[in-house]
Design a protein around this motif. Structure first.
Motif, PDB file in Angstrom:
ATOM      1  N   THR A 267       0.749  -1.240  -0.064  1.00 37.41           N
ATOM      2  CA  THR A 267       0.058   0.036  -0.087  1.00 37.41           C
ATOM      3  C   THR A 267       0.991   1.541   0.122  1.00 37.41           C
ATOM      4  O   THR A 267       1.878   1.202   0.490  1.00 37.41           O
ATOM      5  CB  THR A 267      -1.010   0.286   1.172  1.00 37.41           C
ATOM      6  OG1 THR A 267      -0.128   0.051   2.460  1.00 37.41           O
ATOM      7  CG2 THR A 267      -1.783  -1.062   1.339  1.00 37.41           C
ATOM      8  N   GLU A 268       0.134   2.397  -0.541  1.00 32.70           N
ATOM      9  CA  GLU A 268       1.128   3.772  -0.540  1.00 32.70           C
ATOM     10  C   GLU A 268       1.290   4.125   0.928  1.00 32.70           C
ATOM     11  O   GLU A 268       2.269   4.621   1.113  1.00 32.70           O
ATOM     12  CB  GLU A 268       0.109   4.909  -1.194  1.00 32.70           C
ATOM     13  CG  GLU A 268       0.038   4.514  -2.680  1.00 32.70           C
ATOM     14  CD  GLU A 268      -0.749   5.710  -3.280  1.00 32.70           C
ATOM     15  OE1 GLU A 268      -1.168   6.656  -2.681  1.00 32.70           O
ATOM     16  OE2 GLU A 268      -1.118   5.352  -4.475  1.00 32.70           O
ATOM     17  N   GLU A 271       4.361   2.379   2.303  1.00 35.79           N
ATOM     18  CA  GLU A 271       5.473   2.866   1.399  1.00 35.79           C
ATOM     19  C   GLU A 271       5.875   4.304   2.246  1.00 35.79           C
ATOM     20  O   GLU A 271       7.005   4.628   2.505  1.00 35.79           O
ATOM     21  CB  GLU A 271       5.242   3.354   0.073  1.00 35.79           C
ATOM     22  CG  GLU A 271       5.127   1.937  -0.706  1.00 35.79           C
ATOM     23  CD  GLU A 271       4.733   2.163  -2.181  1.00 35.79           C
ATOM     24  OE1 GLU A 271       4.791   1.112  -2.950  1.00 35.79           O
ATOM     25  OE2 GLU A 271       4.633   3.343  -2.574  1.00 35.79           O
TER      26      GLU A 271
END
Ligand SMILES: Cc1ncc(C[n+]2csc(CCOP(=O)(O)OP(=O)(O)O)c2C)c(N)n1
Ligand SMILES: [Mg+2]
Length: 333
Positions: A267-268, A271
């Motif tokens: 997932t963003e 990150e």
């Protein structure tokens, strides 16, 4: 580069301002090397694969700077460009290898995953997952017979623990008592498979302990933590001639390789969480707080590194292709 405030990191590991600046320079050089290398790939200069080390810099910087390269040896896996830089190989030679040129580290015949420099005590990257583990056991066995207490350091990913070679190597390294440090770079993924989905135990250190090998986890984002761990562990190994296993917790910023956009398996949010503890930013923030360097000086340093690397790319582009007569040299069949 804009430097944001960061959570504190462990002390300065006894490093002087000059040594700290050197380590920042090394990490920036790796990050920018990988950025340029990926650009070269997109420009068609590199064929095959490209595995970026961006995000994992503090692991190599801690464990390689603490080595004594007049006697110690390194065995690597395929994510090897950053380690080559840290061992003092000329970036021009590394780019030339990526471009398949005769002046490359492996004479243009190894490419990204198979850099090799016996002169720098670098016994190779390896495209086979787990391939270096047994080599490093043998190197440790050979080094143990030398009088000056040398050690071998072997880098590999979390995915390598799922190979049979891992178990054979840990068993023999312990049984034969060889001074090899196994550094597992746990970046949470083996290609697109998360560690919880490929490892029966979530703490990877637990998988080495069954062989009677001493283990520890280290914060792979914090260059002070990796430096302090390396110095302490190397001292133990030189004294005891025992193997050791480290799990360095870190994150790769890019996909597994250049063809992987890492779109559908992480997932963003995850990150962003790891980027908020970026190893370069952590060290940069420390240097600014301690008034060793200003944010502007760090940005100037980064730009200087980029210019130097760009010049190396241009020179590597001019290098000749390997001679046909070289094709069968250094090849074992
Ligand atoms: C023996 C073997 N099996 C499978 C592969 C294909 N493969 C290449 S990289 C990789 C994932 C390894 O991940 P990890 O060890 O965590 O290293 P990372 O890429 O995260 O640095 C796999 C399965 C291979 N190269 N060799
Ligand atoms: Mg991994």
């Amino acid at each position: 580069m804009s430097v944001q405030p960061q959570p504190p990191i462990s002390g300065a590991a006894g490093l002087t301002p000059r040594q700290l600046t050197h380590r920042l320079r090394q990490m920036l050089a790796i990050r920018e090397f990988e950025r340029l290398g990926e650009q070269c790939f997109r420009d068609g200069l590199i064929r095959g694969y490209y595995h970026s080390y961006a995000g994992q810099e503090a692991v190599g910087v801690g464990f390689l700077n603490a080595l004594d390269l007049s006697r110690d040896y390194v065995v690597d896996h395929y994510r090897d460009h950053g380690h080559c830089l840290l061992l003092g190989l000329d970036p021009e030679q590394i780019f030339a290898e990526l471009f398949g040129r005769a002046t490359g580290v492996s004479k243009g015949k190894g490419g990204s995953m198979h850099m090799y420099s016996p002169e720098r005590h670098f016994l190779g990257g390896d495209g086979i997952v787990g391939g270096g583990l047994s080599v490093a056991c043998g190197v440790g066995l050979a080094l143990k017979r030398r009088a000056n207490d040398p050690i071998c350091v072997c880098f590999f990913g979390d995915g390598a623990l799922d190979t049979g070679t891992f178990h054979e190597s840990m068993n023999l390294a312990s049984l034969w008592s060889v001074p090899t440090l196994y550094v597992c770079i746990n970046n949470l993924y083996s290609m697109g498979t998360r560690v919880e989905d490929h490892s029966s135990l979530s703490q990877l250190v637990d998988r080495a302990q069954g062989y009677g090998v001493k283990t520890e986890q280290v914060d792979g984002q914090d260059v002070f933590a990796t430096t302090a761990a390396a110095e302490r562990i190397y001292q133990y190994m030189r004294q005891t001639k025992r193997p050791y296993f480290v799990e360095a917790l870190t994150y790769r910023y890019q996909g597994h390789g250049i063809h992987d956009k890492a779109l559908n398996y992480r997932t963003e949010q995850e990150e962003a969480q790891w980027h908020s503890r970026d190893p370069i930013q952590l060290l940069a923030a420390h240097l600014i707080t301690e008034k060793i360097l200003s944010a502007q000086q760090i940005e100037d340093l980064r730009q200087q590194i980029v210019a130097e690397l760009q010049a190396k790319v241009e020179r590597a582009k001019q290098a000749p292709q390997p001679d046909d007569a070289e094709l069968k040299q250094d090849v074992l069949a």
